[in-house]
Design a protein around this motif. Structure first.
Motif, PDB file in Angstrom:
ATOM      1  N   ALA A   1      -9.135  45.475  15.676  1.00 55.34           N
ATOM      2  CA  ALA A   1      -9.845  44.977  14.498  1.00 55.34           C
ATOM      3  C   ALA A   1     -10.661  43.732  14.831  1.00 55.34           C
ATOM      4  O   ALA A   1     -10.408  43.065  15.832  1.00 55.34           O
ATOM      5  CB  ALA A   1      -8.831  44.630  13.396  1.00 55.34           C
ATOM      6  N   ASP A   2     -11.630  43.433  13.988  1.00 54.29           N
ATOM      7  CA  ASP A   2     -12.260  42.119  14.033  1.00 54.29           C
ATOM      8  C   ASP A   2     -11.270  41.093  13.508  1.00 54.29           C
ATOM      9  O   ASP A   2     -10.409  41.408  12.681  1.00 54.29           O
ATOM     10  CB  ASP A   2     -13.528  42.086  13.183  1.00 54.29           C
ATOM     11  N   VAL A   3     -11.392  39.859  13.957  1.00 50.51           N
ATOM     12  CA  VAL A   3     -10.452  38.802  13.576  1.00 50.51           C
ATOM     13  C   VAL A   3     -11.224  37.575  13.132  1.00 50.51           C
ATOM     14  O   VAL A   3     -12.215  37.186  13.756  1.00 50.51           O
ATOM     15  CB  VAL A   3      -9.529  38.426  14.759  1.00 50.51           C
ATOM     16  N   VAL A   4     -10.760  36.958  12.032  1.00 49.27           N
ATOM     17  CA  VAL A   4     -11.250  35.655  11.622  1.00 49.27           C
ATOM     18  C   VAL A   4     -10.030  34.747  11.531  1.00 49.27           C
ATOM     19  O   VAL A   4      -8.950  35.176  11.115  1.00 49.27           O
ATOM     20  CB  VAL A   4     -12.022  35.716  10.280  1.00 49.27           C
ATOM     21  N   VAL A   5     -10.195  33.496  11.946  1.00 48.91           N
ATOM     22  CA  VAL A   5      -9.062  32.576  12.077  1.00 48.91           C
ATOM     23  C   VAL A   5      -9.141  31.494  11.006  1.00 48.91           C
ATOM     24  O   VAL A   5     -10.157  30.808  10.872  1.00 48.91           O
ATOM     25  CB  VAL A   5      -9.033  31.942  13.482  1.00 48.91           C
ATOM     26  N   ILE A   6      -8.053  31.347  10.241  1.00 48.96           N
ATOM     27  CA  ILE A   6      -7.950  30.334   9.198  1.00 48.96           C
ATOM     28  C   ILE A   6      -7.305  29.090   9.793  1.00 48.96           C
ATOM     29  O   ILE A   6      -6.223  29.159  10.378  1.00 48.96           O
ATOM     30  CB  ILE A   6      -7.102  30.844   8.009  1.00 48.96           C
ATOM     31  N   THR A   7      -7.948  27.939   9.620  1.00 45.28           N
ATOM     32  CA  THR A   7      -7.471  26.713  10.267  1.00 45.28           C
ATOM     33  C   THR A   7      -6.861  25.710   9.291  1.00 45.28           C
ATOM     34  O   THR A   7      -6.398  24.652   9.708  1.00 45.28           O
ATOM     35  CB  THR A   7      -8.617  26.021  11.022  1.00 45.28           C
ATOM     36  N   ALA A   8      -6.828  26.030   7.998  1.00 47.02           N
ATOM     37  CA  ALA A   8      -6.451  25.055   6.979  1.00 47.02           C
ATOM     38  C   ALA A   8      -5.060  24.465   7.184  1.00 47.02           C
ATOM     39  O   ALA A   8      -4.830  23.288   6.896  1.00 47.02           O
ATOM     40  CB  ALA A   8      -6.536  25.698   5.589  1.00 47.02           C
ATOM     41  N   ALA A   9      -4.114  25.268   7.658  1.00 46.99           N
ATOM     42  CA  ALA A   9      -2.725  24.813   7.765  1.00 46.99           C
ATOM     43  C   ALA A   9      -2.324  24.451   9.189  1.00 46.99           C
ATOM     44  O   ALA A   9      -1.140  24.202   9.456  1.00 46.99           O
ATOM     45  CB  ALA A   9      -1.779  25.891   7.221  1.00 46.99           C
ATOM     46  N   TRP A  10      -3.285  24.397  10.094  1.00 49.50           N
ATOM     47  CA  TRP A  10      -2.947  24.118  11.488  1.00 49.50           C
ATOM     48  C   TRP A  10      -2.299  22.750  11.653  1.00 49.50           C
ATOM     49  O   TRP A  10      -2.808  21.740  11.166  1.00 49.50           O
ATOM     50  CB  TRP A  10      -4.204  24.151  12.345  1.00 49.50           C
ATOM     51  N   THR A  11      -1.180  22.704  12.347  1.00 54.30           N
ATOM     52  CA  THR A  11      -0.630  21.451  12.841  1.00 54.30           C
ATOM     53  C   THR A  11      -0.672  21.416  14.367  1.00 54.30           C
ATOM     54  O   THR A  11      -0.490  20.364  14.969  1.00 54.30           O
ATOM     55  CB  THR A  11       0.824  21.265  12.373  1.00 54.30           C
ATOM     56  N   HIS A  12      -0.886  22.578  14.953  1.00 53.02           N
ATOM     57  CA  HIS A  12      -0.991  22.699  16.410  1.00 53.02           C
ATOM     58  C   HIS A  12      -2.255  23.501  16.722  1.00 53.02           C
ATOM     59  O   HIS A  12      -2.201  24.724  16.880  1.00 53.02           O
ATOM     60  CB  HIS A  12       0.251  23.393  16.984  1.00 53.02           C
ATOM     61  N   PRO A  13      -3.419  22.845  16.776  1.00 50.09           N
ATOM     62  CA  PRO A  13      -4.692  23.554  16.958  1.00 50.09           C
ATOM     63  C   PRO A  13      -4.707  24.372  18.244  1.00 50.09           C
ATOM     64  O   PRO A  13      -4.039  24.049  19.230  1.00 50.09           O
ATOM     65  CB  PRO A  13      -5.715  22.416  17.019  1.00 50.09           C
TER      66      PRO A  13
END
Length: 221
Positions: free
Chosen positions: A179-191
């Motif tokens: 599949a295509d993937v899009v990454v949500i970064t809003a909750a990242w604590t470990h980028p």
């Protein structure tokens, strides 16, 4: 003025849950920190490895001697179900989901059914008709089984799906599924570094539902 990448059309959206539709990172890390301390693990090194992976798989990877895997996983699950303090939706996620046809999206999560429902309830996310949880697959993320099962259940080709993820294991699962993937970064604590398009939250997401139910998606920049 905001600009937008060219819309690409998909037959379905497949969402991870924690860190993707809801922010539960702090709650999860509180529970897993207590578990790690019980077993004398290096918490700082251990915590970044928990995200996006089924609890039994996380525990198994520690190679701890003389433990009951099912008992340890149950201890973690109880703690996570009981601790939903601060579990909230990712900004814009609720409105985004409400615009989707109900037969065009699914949740694919490493959480169990009880945990997923507890967190979704806390965040105000209505469970979709199709949910692939930890119990429904023999192999969890990064194995693609969950995403493949979700696409099959929705009756669409995985190559016509867009996967929304936030963690390395889930991103790898989406890639392996095709599949295509899009990454949500809003909750990242470990980028982490990713070659995929990223969304800070759903305010950046442009959605157009076509007459036949197909989903046009792009990211406003």
């Amino acid at each position: 003025m905001a600009s937008s990448h060219t819309l690409k059309t998909y037959q379905a959206f497949l969402f991870d849950l924690d860190g993707t539709l809801i922010s539960s990172t702090a709650a999860a890390e509180r529970v897993w920190t207590r578990w790690a301390e019980r077993h004398g693990l290096d918490v700082a090194r251990f915590i970044p490895t928990i995200h996006g992976v089924r609890a039994p798989d996380t525990i198994r990877r520690q190679n701890l001697p003389d433990i009951d895997l099912a008992e340890e996983a149950a201890w973690v699950e109880r703690g996570e179900i009981e601790d939903v303090d601060g579990v909230v939706p990712i900004p814009g996620a609720l409105d985004f989901l409400k615009r989707l046809p109900p037969d065009r999206w699914a949740v694919v999560t490493s959480a169990s059914v009880p945990l997923a429902r507890a967190r979704m309830g806390a965040a105000g996310v209505e469970p979709p008709a199709v949910m692939v949880t930890a119990e429904r697959v023999d192999r969890g993320k990064p194995d693609p089984s969950g995403y493949l099962l979700a696409a099959q259940t929705l009756g669409v080709d995985i190559k016509d799906c867009l996967v929304f993820e936030d963690a390395e294991a889930g991103i790898t699962a989406g890639e392996a599924a095709g599949a295509d993937v899009v990454v949500i970064t809003a909750a990242w604590t470990h980028p982490l570094e990713t070659p995929h398009p990223t969304l800070a939250d759903y305010a950046q997401a442009r959605l157009e539902v076509e007459a036949d139910g197909a989903l046009g998606f792009s990211i406003e920049t």
